[in-house]
Design a protein around this motif. Structure first.
Motif, mmCIF file in Angstrom:
data_model
loop_
_atom_site.group_PDB
_atom_site.id
_atom_site.type_symbol
_atom_site.label_atom_id
_atom_site.label_comp_id
_atom_site.label_asym_id
_atom_site.label_seq_id
_atom_site.Cartn_x
_atom_site.Cartn_y
_atom_site.Cartn_z
ATOM 1 N N GLN A 100 -5.329 5.667 -22.701
ATOM 2 C CA GLN A 100 -5.104 6.528 -23.852
ATOM 3 C C GLN A 100 -3.993 7.549 -23.585
ATOM 4 O O GLN A 100 -3.167 7.822 -24.452
ATOM 5 C CB GLN A 100 -6.390 7.243 -24.255
ATOM 6 C CG GLN A 100 -6.289 7.971 -25.584
ATOM 7 C CD GLN A 100 -5.968 7.042 -26.730
ATOM 8 O OE1 GLN A 100 -6.630 6.042 -26.954
ATOM 9 N NE2 GLN A 100 -4.911 7.366 -27.480
ATOM 10 N N LEU A 101 -3.951 8.081 -22.372
ATOM 11 C CA LEU A 101 -2.884 9.015 -22.007
ATOM 12 C C LEU A 101 -1.514 8.337 -22.061
ATOM 13 O O LEU A 101 -0.530 8.926 -22.539
ATOM 14 C CB LEU A 101 -3.123 9.597 -20.617
ATOM 15 C CG LEU A 101 -4.245 10.631 -20.504
ATOM 16 C CD1 LEU A 101 -4.510 10.963 -19.034
ATOM 17 C CD2 LEU A 101 -3.912 11.878 -21.298
ATOM 18 N N GLY B 165 3.426 7.583 -24.665
ATOM 19 C CA GLY B 165 4.363 6.485 -24.859
ATOM 20 C C GLY B 165 4.807 6.264 -26.289
ATOM 21 O O GLY B 165 5.958 5.897 -26.529
ATOM 22 N N LEU B 166 3.929 6.490 -27.257
ATOM 23 C CA LEU B 166 4.311 6.235 -28.653
ATOM 24 C C LEU B 166 5.402 7.191 -29.137
ATOM 25 O O LEU B 166 6.398 6.736 -29.717
ATOM 26 C CB LEU B 166 3.087 6.264 -29.564
ATOM 27 C CG LEU B 166 2.097 5.118 -29.326
ATOM 28 C CD1 LEU B 166 0.886 5.249 -30.232
ATOM 29 C CD2 LEU B 166 2.767 3.769 -29.519
ATOM 30 N N PRO B 167 5.275 8.503 -28.899
ATOM 31 C CA PRO B 167 6.398 9.378 -29.283
ATOM 32 C C PRO B 167 7.675 9.050 -28.496
ATOM 33 O O PRO B 167 8.781 9.120 -29.043
ATOM 34 C CB PRO B 167 5.905 10.787 -28.950
ATOM 35 C CG PRO B 167 4.426 10.688 -28.826
ATOM 36 C CD PRO B 167 4.135 9.277 -28.425
ATOM 37 N N ALA B 168 7.526 8.677 -27.243
ATOM 38 C CA ALA B 168 8.691 8.309 -26.420
ATOM 39 C C ALA B 168 9.363 7.064 -26.983
ATOM 40 O O ALA B 168 10.603 6.969 -27.002
ATOM 41 C CB ALA B 168 8.265 8.090 -24.976
ATOM 42 N N GLN C 50 15.668 9.439 -20.117
ATOM 43 C CA GLN C 50 15.105 8.846 -18.900
ATOM 44 C C GLN C 50 13.583 8.984 -18.902
ATOM 45 O O GLN C 50 12.869 8.019 -18.612
ATOM 46 C CB GLN C 50 15.670 9.528 -17.656
ATOM 47 C CG GLN C 50 17.062 9.141 -17.295
ATOM 48 C CD GLN C 50 17.567 9.908 -16.083
ATOM 49 O OE1 GLN C 50 16.936 10.833 -15.603
ATOM 50 N NE2 GLN C 50 18.728 9.509 -15.581
ATOM 51 N N GLN C 51 13.099 10.183 -19.207
ATOM 52 C CA GLN C 51 11.655 10.406 -19.235
ATOM 53 C C GLN C 51 10.987 9.560 -20.310
ATOM 54 O O GLN C 51 9.915 8.998 -20.095
ATOM 55 C CB GLN C 51 11.342 11.897 -19.452
ATOM 56 C CG GLN C 51 11.642 12.750 -18.249
ATOM 57 C CD GLN C 51 10.917 12.259 -17.003
ATOM 58 O OE1 GLN C 51 9.706 12.062 -17.005
ATOM 59 N NE2 GLN C 51 11.664 12.036 -15.938
ATOM 60 N N ALA C 52 11.628 9.454 -21.465
ATOM 61 C CA ALA C 52 11.084 8.609 -22.534
ATOM 62 C C ALA C 52 11.000 7.154 -22.082
ATOM 63 O O ALA C 52 10.001 6.469 -22.338
ATOM 64 C CB ALA C 52 11.939 8.741 -23.793
ATOM 65 N N ALA D 136 5.415 2.899 -18.894
ATOM 66 C CA ALA D 136 3.980 3.083 -18.638
ATOM 67 C C ALA D 136 3.161 2.543 -19.812
ATOM 68 O O ALA D 136 2.119 1.917 -19.607
ATOM 69 C CB ALA D 136 3.667 4.556 -18.395
ATOM 70 N N LEU D 137 3.630 2.755 -21.028
ATOM 71 C CA LEU D 137 2.943 2.220 -22.216
ATOM 72 C C LEU D 137 2.845 0.701 -22.135
ATOM 73 O O LEU D 137 1.829 0.114 -22.519
ATOM 74 C CB LEU D 137 3.699 2.646 -23.476
ATOM 75 C CG LEU D 137 3.187 2.128 -24.810
ATOM 76 C CD1 LEU D 137 1.796 2.659 -25.104
ATOM 77 C CD2 LEU D 137 4.154 2.518 -25.926
ATOM 78 N N ASP D 138 3.875 0.082 -21.604
ATOM 79 C CA ASP D 138 3.894 -1.373 -21.460
ATOM 80 C C ASP D 138 2.770 -1.860 -20.547
ATOM 81 O O ASP D 138 2.324 -2.993 -20.668
ATOM 82 C CB ASP D 138 5.261 -1.814 -20.929
ATOM 83 C CG ASP D 138 5.449 -3.309 -20.955
ATOM 84 O OD1 ASP D 138 5.296 -3.918 -22.037
ATOM 85 O OD2 ASP D 138 5.742 -3.889 -19.896
ATOM 86 N N TRP D 139 2.303 -1.011 -19.636
ATOM 87 C CA TRP D 139 1.204 -1.388 -18.745
ATOM 88 C C TRP D 139 -0.118 -1.532 -19.485
ATOM 89 O O TRP D 139 -1.071 -2.088 -18.938
ATOM 90 C CB TRP D 139 1.009 -0.349 -17.634
ATOM 91 C CG TRP D 139 2.169 -0.172 -16.716
ATOM 92 C CD1 TRP D 139 3.174 -1.062 -16.442
ATOM 93 C CD2 TRP D 139 2.441 0.981 -15.933
ATOM 94 N NE1 TRP D 139 4.057 -0.523 -15.548
ATOM 95 C CE2 TRP D 139 3.632 0.736 -15.211
ATOM 96 C CE3 TRP D 139 1.798 2.195 -15.774
ATOM 97 C CZ2 TRP D 139 4.182 1.657 -14.344
ATOM 98 C CZ3 TRP D 139 2.365 3.120 -14.908
ATOM 99 C CH2 TRP D 139 3.532 2.852 -14.203
#
Length: 116
Positions: A24-25, A30-33, A79-81, A87-90
């Motif tokens: 969830q984190l 990840g979605l806003p990024a 870069q951070q996005a 990470a979202l892809d994980w």
């Protein structure tokens, strides 16, 4: 608690809960990024091509391998996005599926980058 979860050891249930929190984190960040990267990919600026290539690498890594040096061409926010989207892809869900019309969007980038 369901009958199935009642049979699982408490430590295993704790691990499942922890992993769900991490998932969830990753999604919350990840979605806003992903939105930031998509907007930047359309910007037409110098970083846009690197971002499209990064996102295409997540979409189809065998056809669009991503050179990590491209991350150096991005400003710190992008870069951070990119790392948050990675990470979202994980989470086990294809990144383009988080976006309405994502498949069409990524296909349009595919065609754009293939002709570049």
């Amino acid at each position: 608690m369901t009958d199935k979860t009642a049979m699982l050891p408490e430590s295993f249930l704790f691990l499942l809960e922890q992993e769900e929190k991490r998932r969830q984190l990753r999604e919350d960040a990840g979605l806003p990024a992903l939105t930031i990267l998509i907007d930047a990919a359309h910007s037409g600026g110098g970083q846009a091509r690197h971002i499209r290539r990064f996102l295409l690498g997540l979409y189809n890594a065998s056809h669009w391998p991503f050179e990590l040096n491209r991350l150096r061409a991005l400003d710190a926010e992008l870069q951070q996005a990119a790392l948050q989207v990675l990470a979202l892809d994980w989470n086990g869900r294809e990144v383009h599926t988080y976006v309405p019309g994502g498949d069409e969007l990524f296909q349009s980038w595919w065609e754009w980058e293939a002709s570049a």
